[in-house]
Scaffold this motif. Structure first.
Motif, PDB file in Angstrom:
ATOM      1  N   GLN A  53       0.811  -1.214   0.000  1.00 12.40           N
ATOM      2  CA  GLN A  53       0.000   0.000   0.000  1.00 12.40           C
ATOM      3  C   GLN A  53       0.849   1.272   0.000  1.00 12.40           C
ATOM      4  N   ALA A  54       2.000   1.238   0.689  1.00  6.97           N
ATOM      5  CA  ALA A  54       2.797   2.468   0.828  1.00  6.97           C
ATOM      6  C   ALA A  54       3.808   2.666  -0.300  1.00  6.97           C
ATOM      7  N   GLU A  55       3.791   1.807  -1.293  1.00 10.52           N
ATOM      8  CA  GLU A  55       4.855   1.844  -2.293  1.00 10.52           C
ATOM      9  C   GLU A  55       4.613   2.807  -3.439  1.00 10.52           C
ATOM     10  N   PHE A  56       5.724   3.239  -4.034  1.00 12.55           N
ATOM     11  CA  PHE A  56       5.729   3.963  -5.292  1.00 12.55           C
ATOM     12  C   PHE A  56       6.664   3.179  -6.201  1.00 12.55           C
ATOM     13  N   VAL A  57       6.091   2.372  -7.089  1.00 12.88           N
ATOM     14  CA  VAL A  57       6.897   1.473  -7.901  1.00 12.88           C
ATOM     15  C   VAL A  57       7.147   2.093  -9.262  1.00 12.88           C
ATOM     16  N   ALA A  58       8.400   2.134  -9.670  1.00 13.22           N
ATOM     17  CA  ALA A  58       8.727   2.580 -11.026  1.00 13.22           C
ATOM     18  C   ALA A  58       8.993   1.344 -11.878  1.00 13.22           C
ATOM     19  N   LEU A  59       8.295   1.285 -13.010  1.00 11.18           N
ATOM     20  CA  LEU A  59       8.426   0.127 -13.894  1.00 11.18           C
ATOM     21  C   LEU A  59       9.274   0.567 -15.083  1.00 11.18           C
ATOM     22  N   LEU A  60      10.448  -0.045 -15.203  1.00  9.96           N
ATOM     23  CA  LEU A  60      11.346   0.317 -16.295  1.00  9.96           C
ATOM     24  C   LEU A  60      11.516  -0.863 -17.238  1.00  9.96           C
ATOM     25  N   GLY A  61      11.929  -0.532 -18.454  1.00 12.32           N
ATOM     26  CA  GLY A  61      12.181  -1.617 -19.399  1.00 12.32           C
ATOM     27  C   GLY A  61      12.103  -1.103 -20.807  1.00 12.32           C
ATOM     28  N   ARG A  62      12.661  -1.884 -21.732  1.00 16.27           N
ATOM     29  CA  ARG A  62      12.685  -1.437 -23.115  1.00 16.27           C
ATOM     30  C   ARG A  62      11.301  -1.515 -23.727  1.00 16.27           C
ATOM     31  N   SER A  63      11.172  -0.834 -24.798  1.00 17.77           N
ATOM     32  CA  SER A  63       9.886  -0.857 -25.496  1.00 17.77           C
ATOM     33  C   SER A  63       9.528  -2.290 -25.874  1.00 17.77           C
ATOM     34  N   GLY A  64       8.348  -2.669 -25.610  1.00 16.99           N
ATOM     35  CA  GLY A  64       7.885  -4.016 -25.958  1.00 16.99           C
ATOM     36  C   GLY A  64       8.166  -5.042 -24.874  1.00 16.99           C
ATOM     37  N   SER A  65       8.680  -4.599 -23.737  1.00 14.60           N
ATOM     38  CA  SER A  65       9.020  -5.567 -22.688  1.00 14.60           C
ATOM     39  C   SER A  65       7.797  -6.017 -21.887  1.00 14.60           C
ATOM     40  N   GLY A  66       6.675  -5.343 -22.080  1.00  9.68           N
ATOM     41  CA  GLY A  66       5.448  -5.813 -21.437  1.00  9.68           C
ATOM     42  C   GLY A  66       4.960  -4.931 -20.303  1.00  9.68           C
ATOM     43  N   LYS A  67       5.503  -3.733 -20.206  1.00  8.35           N
ATOM     44  CA  LYS A  67       5.136  -2.859 -19.086  1.00  8.35           C
ATOM     45  C   LYS A  67       3.656  -2.460 -19.140  1.00  8.35           C
ATOM     46  N   SER A  68       3.231  -1.999 -20.314  1.00  4.05           N
ATOM     47  CA  SER A  68       1.824  -1.570 -20.432  1.00  4.05           C
ATOM     48  C   SER A  68       0.885  -2.750 -20.237  1.00  4.05           C
ATOM     49  N   THR A  69       1.308  -3.892 -20.761  1.00  2.00           N
ATOM     50  CA  THR A  69       0.476  -5.090 -20.598  1.00  2.00           C
ATOM     51  C   THR A  69       0.266  -5.380 -19.115  1.00  2.00           C
ATOM     52  N   LEU A  70       1.340  -5.272 -18.344  1.00  2.00           N
ATOM     53  CA  LEU A  70       1.239  -5.536 -16.908  1.00  2.00           C
ATOM     54  C   LEU A  70       0.348  -4.496 -16.224  1.00  2.00           C
ATOM     55  N   MET A  71       0.511  -3.239 -16.627  1.00  2.00           N
ATOM     56  CA  MET A  71      -0.316  -2.179 -16.043  1.00  2.00           C
ATOM     57  C   MET A  71      -1.806  -2.431 -16.300  1.00  2.00           C
ATOM     58  N   ASN A  72      -2.122  -2.814 -17.520  1.00  2.00           N
ATOM     59  CA  ASN A  72      -3.529  -3.066 -17.853  1.00  2.00           C
ATOM     60  C   ASN A  72      -4.095  -4.210 -17.022  1.00  2.00           C
ATOM     61  N   LEU A  73      -3.240  -5.226 -16.771  1.00  2.00           N
ATOM     62  CA  LEU A  73      -3.705  -6.355 -15.961  1.00  2.00           C
ATOM     63  C   LEU A  73      -3.933  -5.912 -14.514  1.00  2.00           C
ATOM     64  N   ILE A  74      -2.983  -5.110 -13.991  1.00  2.00           N
ATOM     65  CA  ILE A  74      -3.143  -4.651 -12.596  1.00  2.00           C
ATOM     66  C   ILE A  74      -4.388  -3.772 -12.484  1.00  2.00           C
ATOM     67  N   GLY A  75      -4.621  -2.978 -13.527  1.00  2.00           N
ATOM     68  CA  GLY A  75      -5.758  -2.043 -13.489  1.00  2.00           C
ATOM     69  C   GLY A  75      -7.094  -2.691 -13.812  1.00  2.00           C
ATOM     70  N   GLY A  76      -7.078  -3.978 -14.142  1.00  2.00           N
ATOM     71  CA  GLY A  76      -8.349  -4.649 -14.423  1.00  2.00           C
ATOM     72  C   GLY A  76      -8.951  -4.280 -15.760  1.00  2.00           C
TER      73      GLY A  76
END
Ligand SMILES: Nc1ncnc2c1ncn2[C@@H]1O[C@H](COP(=O)(O)OP(=O)(O)OP(=O)(O)O)[C@@H](O)[C@H]1O
Ligand SMILES: [Mg+2]
Lengths: 233, 498
Positions: free
Chosen positions: A32-55
């Motif tokens: 709950q108290a975290e501020f997570v920065a998601l780094l990675g190259r383009s196409g590494s799946g960051k947005s995909t993961l965000m969409n899954l977390i966001g439902g």
């Protein structure tokens, strides 16, 4: 633990070609108290993961557990309510409704939540004041600068007081001075106990604001979770 | 589910594409307009028929008219076509000869007369409770030095006290053979008695009815125009005498009546003044309301029987009374079988309603087609709208709109199009009904003698509700498929930055 991500896979099937594996077994926990920065190259799946977390999307396999419930198994309606009540999205391309003035854009989530119009307006104007746009409430997105639009988007994300802010490259389209304004707003939320997951290509932003950096490559989390000391800008 | 967001988004969608929404609503507008007018017309006519024609005891009555006999088919045997020709041509000429012979017979003679003997006979038909001759004849009317030629008179049913409510001065007849008359206020007005007091003063005065001479002499055989013209020419005594001798012969030579109407005249007492009937007053089937002088039934019959012509031709009409409306059709058939022409309100209403029903069905079918086209138009508009607003739908979903809310936005948008189209259609129909009713009423009053005061177009409450409701319902139906497509939009795809 706010969110538990266990061995999540996400495959995209496009036509008869072999499926694209956007996520290949991601395991991650977010407090709950975290501020997570998601780094990675383009196409590494960051947005995909965000969409899954966001439902907004469901995993092909694995589980994302929020408050004891698996997002992937929720009904479409419950998932909508999860997005509405617990998540605030901030996108790189703002995603405002061009026909509505700023305050009504801020009020859209409240409208779907059934907040009466007068109350909606009052809270929207209040939120716009907090992001420094009190004078621009009646302006449509087309009449605002990129930074101002993103501030409207942040205000919208905050309108139903989410427990989690998901920001996918929120400053990707902005110059550094404007980025700083947006980051200040997000950091302020974090300071008030809201968890933040932010995708960024800028390692400096990560070290400056995040409590933790997660690096992704080829659909996997590649670095062991490393805690960094809280930053003081 | 909260409706606030749904309504905001739906209204915004409409506001942004006002032109397209209006065009889409046009289809519903036209359909509802047409349907409201058609059903309103059906309602109004049905009501008009039953109010105007089935009032009184009209439903138990059959109007009887003389018959013109069987078609003269076997007479053809006597007609021989001579000369050399093909058989086909001979047959053709014979057919022509027969048709002409038949026409002469038809025009010249009434085969089934309505006289005292036939009335007695027809009275014995089952379910017939009575037969009353309707006597309307033209007489020259004289009062002091006032005279009007060829005034229409009509015998009133004194038993049923017909027209008693129209007496404005004096009294109603004291009996069926009282030797009394009621005079129409307009005739007296024409004679110069303008005020009501002047007219009331005339009660008790004597009035003489005299058979018309010249016109009656050629009646029936001479063309109408000639009889009319003869009436308007001033003849000298000698010319007059000559004409009354020659006209019956002319008439006879044309296959018409052979005898001259023998002059008959009667002096009667004015008992009362009759006013014109109000448009709202019910009319009785077969009644002659344009008469200027009204006689008691019995007196009218006596006067009519005194003429020689009447013995030959019988009464022009009679009213047959039937014990119960359900037996009217049977009696009507029996009368026709006996060679008469018979008309009843019952069969008229039935025919009118059948015709009306068919027209309504055809028109409704056409409107139904229009409605289907309108529906497809809405489907098309809404699908286009969904495609255009994919990104917007993605945003709604990201901020927490449920699938149901997304569907509701498009259904609401469509329903509003349908509702507005329906309301405007209803309004236009209601507006069109006002001049429509005035026009129709004028036409009915001009072309018939019915004292019609009702509305040909009616807008009952159910019809007021039906138009907009139908418009909205059709639009909701049309929106189901587009709305489902909208709900299926994948927010991730919709929001992928461009
Ligand atoms: N709908 C889709 N269909 C097919 N492949 C997809 C789809 N969405 C994403 N992908 C693929 O999944 C992989 C991960 O994409 P994702 O958008 O998560 O990357 P990203 O890390 O956010 O990249 P960027 O930094 O460029 O935004 C990519 O290879 C992408 O092509
Ligand atoms: Mg991305």
């Amino acid at each position: 633990m706010l969110i538990e991500i266990n061995d999540v896979w996400r495959e995209y099937k496009v036509g008869r070609a072999a499926p694209v594996q956007a996520l290949r077994g991601v395991t991650l926990g977010i407090e709950q108290a975290e501020f997570v920065a998601l780094l990675g190259r383009s196409g590494s799946g960051k947005s995909t993961l965000m969409n899954l977390i966001g439902g907004l999307d469901r995993p092909t396999s694995g589980s994302i557990i929020v408050a004891g419930e698996k997002l992937g198994e929720m009904s479409s309606r419950k998932l909508s309510l999860y997005r509405r009540k617990r998540v605030g999205f901030v996108f790189q391309s703002f995603n405002l409704l061009p026909a509505f003035p700023a305050w009504e854009n801020v009020a859209v989530p409240m409208a779907f939540a059934g907040v009466p119009r007068a109350e909606r307006k009052r809270r929207a104007l209040d939120l716009l004041g907090r992001v420094g746009l009190g004078e621009r409430a009646g302006h449509k997105p087309g009449e605002l600068s990129g930074g101002e639009q993103q501030r409207v988007a942040v205000a919208r994300a905050l309108s139903l007081e989410p427990a989690l802010i998901l920001a996918d490259e929120p400053t990707g389209n902005l110059d550094s001075a404007t980025s700083a304004q947006i980051m200040a707003l997000i950091k302020d939320q974090h300071a008030h106990g809201v968890a933040v997951v932010m995708v960024t290509h800028d390692p400096d932003l990560a070290t400056q604001y995040a409590t933790r950096t997660v690096r992704m490559a080829d659909g996997r989390v590649v670095e062991p979770v490393v805690a960094v000391p809280e930053a003081h800008p | 589910m909260s409706f606030a967001g749904v309504l905001t988004m739906a209204l915004e969608g409409l506001r942004r594409k006002k032109g397209r929404a209006s065009l889409t609503a046009l289809g519903i507008f036209v359909s509802v307009l047409a349907l409201t007018l058609i059903i309103g017309l059906g309602e109004g006519l049905t009501a008009a028929i039953s109010d105007t024609l089935t009032s009184d005891d009209n439903l138990r009555q059959i109007l009887l008219m003389p018959g013109f006999g069987e078609r003269a088919e076997n007479k053809g045997e006597e007609i021989v076509i001579i000369g050399e020709m093909s058989e086909a041509r001979r047959a053709r000429l014979k057919r022509a000869a027969m048709a002409r012979a038949e026409m002469r017979v038809m025009a010249g003679r009434r085969t089934s007369l309505i006289d005292d003997a036939s009335i007695a006979r027809l009275n014995k038909i089952d379910h017939v409770t009575g037969i009353r001759p309707l006597v309307f004849e033209r007489y020259d009317v004289t009062m002091d030095d006032q005279q009007t030629q060829a005034t229409l008179t009509f015998g009133l049913d004194t038993e049923r006290k017909r027209f008693a409510q129209r007496v404005v001065a004096g009294n109603y007849f004291s009996g069926p053979r009282a030797g009394e008359v009621l005079v129409h206020e307009y005739l007296l007005y024409q004679w110069g008695f303008v005020t009501e007091a002047q007219q009331a003063n005339l009660v008790g005065k004597q009035l003489t009815l005299k058979t018309q001479d010249i016109a009656a002499a050629g009646a029936g055989a001479l063309p109408q125009g000639i009889t009319e013209a003869l009436r308007n020419i001033e003849f000298t005594e000698e010319e007059h005498k000559a004409l009354t001798t020659i006209l019956p012969k002319v008439a006879a030579s044309m296959g018409g009546r052979e005898a001259l109407q023998t002059a008959a005249s009667k002096t009667l007492t004015i008992v009362g003044i009759l006013r014109e009937n109000e448009p709202s007053e019910p009319v009785a089937w077969g009644e002659v309301s344009l008469a200027d002088v009204f006689l008691p039934d019995g007196t009218a019959q006596e006067l009519f029987s005194a003429g020689a012509l009447s013995a030959q031709l019988g009464y022009q009409r009679a009213m047959v009374y039937v014990d119960d409306p359900v037996n009217v059709v049977v009696v009507e058939e029996a009368l026709k079988h006996a060679g008469y022409s018979a008309y009843s309100v019952a069969s008229f209403v039935k025919q009118a309603q059948q015709a009306l029903g068919i027209v309504t069905i055809i028109l409704s079918f056409l409107t139904g087609v229009a409605l289907i086209v309108a529906t497809l138009g809405i489907v098309n508009t809404m699908v286009t709208s969904v495609l255009e607003r994919t990104r917007e739908i993605g945003i709604w979903k990201a901020v927490g709109a449920t699938d149901l809310q997304v569907q509701a936005i498009f259904v609401t948008e469509s329903a509003l199009i349908g509702l507005v189209g329906g309301l405007v259609g209803l309004g236009a129909a209601a507006a069109a009904m006002i001049p429509g009713n005035i026009l129709a009423r004028r036409m009915i009053l001009e072309q018939t003698t019915l004292p019609f005061s009702g509305n040909v177009f009616q807008l009952p409450l159910y019809l007021i509700l039906a138009g907009p409701a139908l418009g909205a319902a059709v639009a909701v139906l049309a929106a189901i498929y587009p709305a489902r497509r909208a709900a299926k939009v994948d927010p991730v795809k919709a929001l992928r930055h461009d």
